[in-house]
Scaffold this active site. Structure first.
Site, PDB file in Angstrom:
ATOM      1  N   ARG A 159     -36.129  17.802  26.020  1.00 55.52           N
ATOM      2  CA  ARG A 159     -34.924  18.684  25.704  1.00 55.52           C
ATOM      3  C   ARG A 159     -33.849  18.363  26.538  1.00 55.52           C
ATOM      4  O   ARG A 159     -34.223  18.165  27.920  1.00 55.52           O
ATOM      5  CB  ARG A 159     -35.499  20.267  25.736  1.00 55.52           C
ATOM      6  CG  ARG A 159     -36.602  20.706  25.141  1.00 55.52           C
ATOM      7  CD  ARG A 159     -36.211  20.441  23.556  1.00 55.52           C
ATOM      8  NE  ARG A 159     -35.337  21.312  22.966  1.00 55.52           N
ATOM      9  CZ  ARG A 159     -35.312  22.439  22.675  1.00 55.52           C
ATOM     10  NH1 ARG A 159     -36.543  23.268  22.832  1.00 55.52           N
ATOM     11  NH2 ARG A 159     -34.370  23.457  22.297  1.00 55.52           N
ATOM     12  N   PRO A 196     -31.017  29.205  17.483  1.00 52.17           N
ATOM     13  CA  PRO A 196     -31.008  30.504  17.837  1.00 52.17           C
ATOM     14  C   PRO A 196     -31.929  30.890  18.961  1.00 52.17           C
ATOM     15  O   PRO A 196     -33.334  30.550  18.543  1.00 52.17           O
ATOM     16  CB  PRO A 196     -31.022  31.421  16.628  1.00 52.17           C
ATOM     17  CG  PRO A 196     -30.825  30.399  15.545  1.00 52.17           C
ATOM     18  CD  PRO A 196     -31.153  29.103  15.907  1.00 52.17           C
ATOM     19  N   GLU A 197     -31.444  31.858  19.777  1.00 51.89           N
ATOM     20  CA  GLU A 197     -32.697  32.119  20.901  1.00 51.89           C
ATOM     21  C   GLU A 197     -32.616  33.637  20.835  1.00 51.89           C
ATOM     22  O   GLU A 197     -31.844  34.124  20.002  1.00 51.89           O
ATOM     23  CB  GLU A 197     -32.347  31.382  22.249  1.00 51.89           C
ATOM     24  CG  GLU A 197     -32.293  30.009  22.359  1.00 51.89           C
ATOM     25  CD  GLU A 197     -31.765  29.546  23.750  1.00 51.89           C
ATOM     26  OE1 GLU A 197     -32.069  30.239  24.501  1.00 51.89           O
ATOM     27  OE2 GLU A 197     -31.055  28.517  23.675  1.00 51.89           O
ATOM     28  N   ARG A 246     -30.829  23.307   7.182  1.00 53.31           N
ATOM     29  CA  ARG A 246     -31.598  22.349   7.489  1.00 53.31           C
ATOM     30  C   ARG A 246     -33.322  22.770   7.120  1.00 53.31           C
ATOM     31  O   ARG A 246     -34.124  21.978   7.030  1.00 53.31           O
ATOM     32  CB  ARG A 246     -31.866  22.351   9.118  1.00 53.31           C
ATOM     33  CG  ARG A 246     -30.514  21.894   9.883  1.00 53.31           C
ATOM     34  CD  ARG A 246     -30.515  20.225   9.613  1.00 53.31           C
ATOM     35  NE  ARG A 246     -31.289  19.152   9.963  1.00 53.31           N
ATOM     36  CZ  ARG A 246     -31.552  18.908  11.365  1.00 53.31           C
ATOM     37  NH1 ARG A 246     -30.582  19.426  12.190  1.00 53.31           N
ATOM     38  NH2 ARG A 246     -32.525  18.243  11.785  1.00 53.31           N
ATOM     39  N   LYS A 257     -38.381  35.061  18.856  1.00 51.37           N
ATOM     40  CA  LYS A 257     -37.425  34.610  18.183  1.00 51.37           C
ATOM     41  C   LYS A 257     -37.497  34.985  16.456  1.00 51.37           C
ATOM     42  O   LYS A 257     -37.093  34.700  15.741  1.00 51.37           O
ATOM     43  CB  LYS A 257     -37.142  33.327  18.263  1.00 51.37           C
ATOM     44  CG  LYS A 257     -36.907  32.614  19.759  1.00 51.37           C
ATOM     45  CD  LYS A 257     -36.947  31.395  19.822  1.00 51.37           C
ATOM     46  CE  LYS A 257     -36.801  30.643  21.324  1.00 51.37           C
ATOM     47  NZ  LYS A 257     -37.043  29.363  21.246  1.00 51.37           N
TER      48      LYS A 257
END
Ligand SMILES: [Zn+2]
Length: 276
Positions: free
Chosen positions: A263, A2-3, A113, A60
């Protein structure tokens, strides 16, 4: 992962359900690291009787101010999400913590996770969290001039700078790639080589990309859900991210993927010219 848009949507949909609700102090923990190994009784003692007075987002982080002066904050990391359910509803197998409310519901944190984290912050701790982050992309104090100055201050590549939460808050891998694609800037271009004009265009593109994503409830690639359990739809609008091998919408060249700062990074090799 999520951003900004996904966290905004998660915070909004959580706030919509529990603003005005009061924690009863019960905390059921199945994965103690989610609350930093603080004993459930200790965490619950701090929460008991506190009413949620609204919702915010910082970078975030989901930020819920409480009536007792403390602030409930949560970072979803990779797979975290909230659900607000009646207390007698069965637990999810991937549920890590549940916080009781006086109205018979529970705020549940589900996180496959297990990297998500929830904390209760005092006012000084909240100020520290705030100070650890750069400006919000929509903050009016972030002007083309200050943004250009930020980029001028470092020779690191622009993709890495966009991901640096101390430079600008909330942008992650997806929206960095999408923003750079929009303004035809190569992800490996050193930040201090962007002209004032290009820096201004990039800031506008960041805002446009994020605004559209917020309107679409964020992006759901695999796991992301808002606090009602709904998926986002912004992934349908990606122009670069995840489109390796597919034609660029402007020139038809196949989108390429490289690795920048560990990335995966997507760009059009024709529109986004490599730096010399
Ligand atoms: Zn292109």
């Amino acid at each position: 992962m999520p951003e900004l848009p996904e966290v905004e949507q998660a915070a909004r949909t959580l706030g919509a359900q529990i603003s005005g609700a009061t924690f009863d102090g019960t905390v059921r923990v199945s994965w103690s690291r989610t609350i930093h190994d603080i004993p459930a009784d200790t965490f619950g003692g701090l929460l008991a009787g506190a009413t949620v007075t609204g919702w915010q987002r910082r970078a975030k982080w989901i930020v819920l101010p409480l009536s007792n002066g403390m602030t409930f904050v949560a970072h979803l990391r990779m797979t975290g999400r909230f659900a607000v359910l009646p207390r007698d509803e069965a637990d999810d197998a991937q549920q890590r913590v549940a916080f009781g409310l006086t109205d018979g519901r529970e705020v549940r944190f589900i996180d496959q996770r297990k990297f998500g984290r929830i904390r209760l912050l005092s006012a000084p701790e909240l100020a520290t969290l705030d100070a650890d982050h750069g400006p919000e992309p929509f903050d009016p104090s972030l002007t083309p001039a200050t943004w250009h100055a930020t980029l001028q201050s470092t020779s690191r590549v622009i993709k890495t700078v966009l991901l640096d939460q101390s430079r600008i808050a909330g942008i992650g891998n997806i929206y960095a790639d999408e923003s750079l694609y929009r303004v035809s800037v190569h992800p490996l271009k050193p930040a201090n080589t962007l002209s004032k004009k290009k820096a201004t265009e990039l800031l506008a593109a960041i805002r446009a990309v994020l605004r559209q994503a917020i309107e679409n409830g964020g992006s759901t690639l695999r796991d992301y859900r808002d606090s009602y359990g709904a998926k986002g739809t912004q992934q349908d609008n990606f122009q670069a991210y995840g489109r390796t091998g597919q034609p660029c919408g402007r020139c038809g060249t196949a989108i390429e993927k490289i690795t920048v700062g560990q990335r995966g990074t997507h760009f059009c090799p024709y529109c986004q010219k490599a730096p010399r």
